[in-house]
Design a protein around this motif. Structure first.
Motif, PDB file in Angstrom:
ATOM      1  N   LEU A 164      21.065 -22.281 -18.686  1.00  0.00           N
ATOM      2  CA  LEU A 164      21.584 -23.246 -17.689  1.00  0.00           C
ATOM      3  C   LEU A 164      21.476 -24.618 -18.114  1.00  0.00           C
ATOM      4  O   LEU A 164      22.337 -25.246 -17.472  1.00  0.00           O
ATOM      5  N   LEU A 165      20.493 -25.129 -18.906  1.00  0.00           N
ATOM      6  CA  LEU A 165      20.177 -26.310 -19.180  1.00  0.00           C
ATOM      7  C   LEU A 165      21.361 -26.812 -20.045  1.00  0.00           C
ATOM      8  O   LEU A 165      21.596 -27.988 -20.138  1.00  0.00           O
ATOM      9  N   ASP A 166      21.698 -25.993 -20.678  1.00  0.00           N
ATOM     10  CA  ASP A 166      22.612 -26.430 -21.753  1.00  0.00           C
ATOM     11  C   ASP A 166      22.586 -27.377 -22.841  1.00  0.00           C
ATOM     12  O   ASP A 166      23.176 -28.587 -22.562  1.00  0.00           O
ATOM     13  N   LEU A 167      21.514 -27.383 -23.222  1.00  0.00           N
ATOM     14  CA  LEU A 167      20.706 -28.555 -24.018  1.00  0.00           C
ATOM     15  C   LEU A 167      21.594 -28.830 -25.289  1.00  0.00           C
ATOM     16  O   LEU A 167      21.229 -29.741 -26.164  1.00  0.00           O
ATOM     17  N   GLY A 168      22.374 -27.855 -25.826  1.00  0.00           N
ATOM     18  CA  GLY A 168      23.071 -28.003 -27.029  1.00  0.00           C
ATOM     19  C   GLY A 168      22.363 -27.164 -28.115  1.00  0.00           C
ATOM     20  O   GLY A 168      21.086 -26.912 -27.941  1.00  0.00           O
ATOM     21  N   GLU A 169      23.114 -26.911 -29.099  1.00  0.00           N
ATOM     22  CA  GLU A 169      22.222 -26.207 -30.236  1.00  0.00           C
ATOM     23  C   GLU A 169      21.507 -27.204 -31.255  1.00  0.00           C
ATOM     24  O   GLU A 169      22.345 -28.339 -31.448  1.00  0.00           O
ATOM     25  N   GLY A 170      20.412 -26.783 -31.722  1.00  0.00           N
ATOM     26  CA  GLY A 170      19.891 -27.713 -32.761  1.00  0.00           C
ATOM     27  C   GLY A 170      18.850 -28.947 -32.439  1.00  0.00           C
ATOM     28  O   GLY A 170      18.434 -29.513 -33.345  1.00  0.00           O
ATOM     29  N   ALA A 171      19.121 -29.441 -31.093  1.00  0.00           N
ATOM     30  CA  ALA A 171      18.362 -30.522 -30.755  1.00  0.00           C
ATOM     31  C   ALA A 171      17.034 -30.458 -30.391  1.00  0.00           C
ATOM     32  O   ALA A 171      16.217 -31.359 -30.200  1.00  0.00           O
ATOM     33  N   TRP A 172      16.803 -29.235 -29.972  1.00  0.00           N
ATOM     34  CA  TRP A 172      15.287 -28.874 -29.522  1.00  0.00           C
ATOM     35  C   TRP A 172      14.702 -27.762 -30.317  1.00  0.00           C
ATOM     36  O   TRP A 172      15.243 -26.804 -30.651  1.00  0.00           O
ATOM     37  N   GLU A 173      13.290 -27.663 -30.546  1.00  0.00           N
ATOM     38  CA  GLU A 173      12.633 -26.785 -31.121  1.00  0.00           C
ATOM     39  C   GLU A 173      11.760 -26.049 -29.876  1.00  0.00           C
ATOM     40  O   GLU A 173      11.265 -26.679 -29.005  1.00  0.00           O
ATOM     41  N   ARG A 174      11.831 -24.773 -29.975  1.00  0.00           N
ATOM     42  CA  ARG A 174      10.948 -24.085 -28.690  1.00  0.00           C
ATOM     43  C   ARG A 174       9.581 -24.010 -29.036  1.00  0.00           C
ATOM     44  O   ARG A 174       9.208 -23.472 -30.169  1.00  0.00           O
ATOM     45  N   VAL A 175       9.149 -24.327 -27.957  1.00  0.00           N
ATOM     46  CA  VAL A 175       7.418 -24.283 -28.244  1.00  0.00           C
ATOM     47  C   VAL A 175       6.866 -23.027 -27.523  1.00  0.00           C
ATOM     48  O   VAL A 175       6.150 -22.326 -27.978  1.00  0.00           O
ATOM     49  N   ALA A 176       7.507 -22.934 -26.323  1.00  0.00           N
ATOM     50  CA  ALA A 176       7.345 -21.722 -25.464  1.00  0.00           C
ATOM     51  C   ALA A 176       8.623 -21.460 -24.534  1.00  0.00           C
ATOM     52  O   ALA A 176       8.722 -22.494 -23.898  1.00  0.00           O
ATOM     53  N   VAL A 177       8.856 -20.416 -24.554  1.00  0.00           N
ATOM     54  CA  VAL A 177      10.069 -20.053 -23.451  1.00  0.00           C
ATOM     55  C   VAL A 177       9.446 -18.674 -23.167  1.00  0.00           C
ATOM     56  O   VAL A 177       9.805 -17.386 -23.957  1.00  0.00           O
ATOM     57  N   GLU A 178       8.853 -18.476 -22.058  1.00  0.00           N
ATOM     58  CA  GLU A 178       8.460 -17.069 -21.662  1.00  0.00           C
ATOM     59  C   GLU A 178       7.829 -16.961 -20.069  1.00  0.00           C
ATOM     60  O   GLU A 178       7.837 -18.098 -19.459  1.00  0.00           O
ATOM     61  N   VAL A 179       7.440 -15.842 -19.746  1.00  0.00           N
ATOM     62  CA  VAL A 179       6.837 -15.724 -18.371  1.00  0.00           C
ATOM     63  C   VAL A 179       5.136 -15.503 -18.687  1.00  0.00           C
ATOM     64  O   VAL A 179       4.857 -15.043 -19.421  1.00  0.00           O
ATOM     65  N   ARG A 180       4.478 -16.477 -17.780  1.00  0.00           N
ATOM     66  CA  ARG A 180       3.153 -16.469 -17.608  1.00  0.00           C
ATOM     67  C   ARG A 180       2.570 -16.171 -16.152  1.00  0.00           C
ATOM     68  O   ARG A 180       3.031 -16.891 -15.288  1.00  0.00           O
ATOM     69  N   PRO A 181       1.539 -15.241 -16.132  1.00  0.00           N
ATOM     70  CA  PRO A 181       0.985 -15.063 -14.908  1.00  0.00           C
ATOM     71  C   PRO A 181       0.180 -15.970 -14.636  1.00  0.00           C
ATOM     72  O   PRO A 181      -0.318 -16.925 -15.207  1.00  0.00           O
ATOM     73  N   ARG A 182      -0.020 -16.251 -13.193  1.00  0.00           N
ATOM     74  CA  ARG A 182      -0.676 -17.417 -12.621  1.00  0.00           C
ATOM     75  C   ARG A 182      -1.542 -16.723 -11.463  1.00  0.00           C
ATOM     76  O   ARG A 182      -0.946 -16.041 -10.542  1.00  0.00           O
ATOM     77  N   GLU A 183      -2.788 -16.908 -11.423  1.00  0.00           N
ATOM     78  CA  GLU A 183      -3.753 -16.483 -10.184  1.00  0.00           C
ATOM     79  C   GLU A 183      -3.320 -17.435  -9.106  1.00  0.00           C
ATOM     80  O   GLU A 183      -3.331 -18.662  -9.215  1.00  0.00           O
ATOM     81  N   THR A 184      -3.488 -16.670  -7.745  1.00  0.00           N
ATOM     82  CA  THR A 184      -3.297 -17.675  -6.377  1.00  0.00           C
ATOM     83  C   THR A 184      -3.868 -16.844  -5.358  1.00  0.00           C
ATOM     84  O   THR A 184      -4.530 -15.925  -5.663  1.00  0.00           O
ATOM     85  N   THR A 185      -3.630 -17.212  -4.340  1.00  0.00           N
ATOM     86  CA  THR A 185      -4.040 -16.844  -3.052  1.00  0.00           C
ATOM     87  C   THR A 185      -3.140 -16.442  -1.967  1.00  0.00           C
ATOM     88  O   THR A 185      -2.182 -17.234  -1.743  1.00  0.00           O
TER      89      THR A 185
END
Length: 77
Positions: free
Chosen positions: A37-58
């Motif tokens: 949905l961000l539609d950043l275009g092809e080739g302009a960005w390198e993926r460092v992380a695209v993932e789901v991460r758990p987060r502890e909360t209350t």
């Protein structure tokens, strides 16, 4: 973002564990859907992380809980 710079987007990847008890039924996007949905275009960005991460909360009762966050971390080429 300048070349070599980073873009970080975080969001909820799912409802909190206690939401079902309150009738919440919202649909949450995963990180791949959000990236598309961000539609950043092809080739302009390198993926460092695209993932789901758990987060502890209350939870609202003060009990420990875990929520899932979508993380999109990119580096501008």
């Amino acid at each position: 973002v300048a070349p070599g710079g980073h873009l970080l987007v975080t969001s909820h990847a799912g409802p909190p564990p206690w939401a079902a008890a309150h009738g919440h039924d919202a649909r949450f996007l995963g990180p791949e859907e959000e990236l598309a949905l961000l539609d950043l275009g092809e080739g302009a960005w390198e993926r460092v992380a695209v993932e789901v991460r758990p987060r502890e909360t209350t939870d609202p009762r003060g009990e420990p809980a875990v929520m899932d966050d979508a993380v999109i971390f990119l580096r501008r080429r």
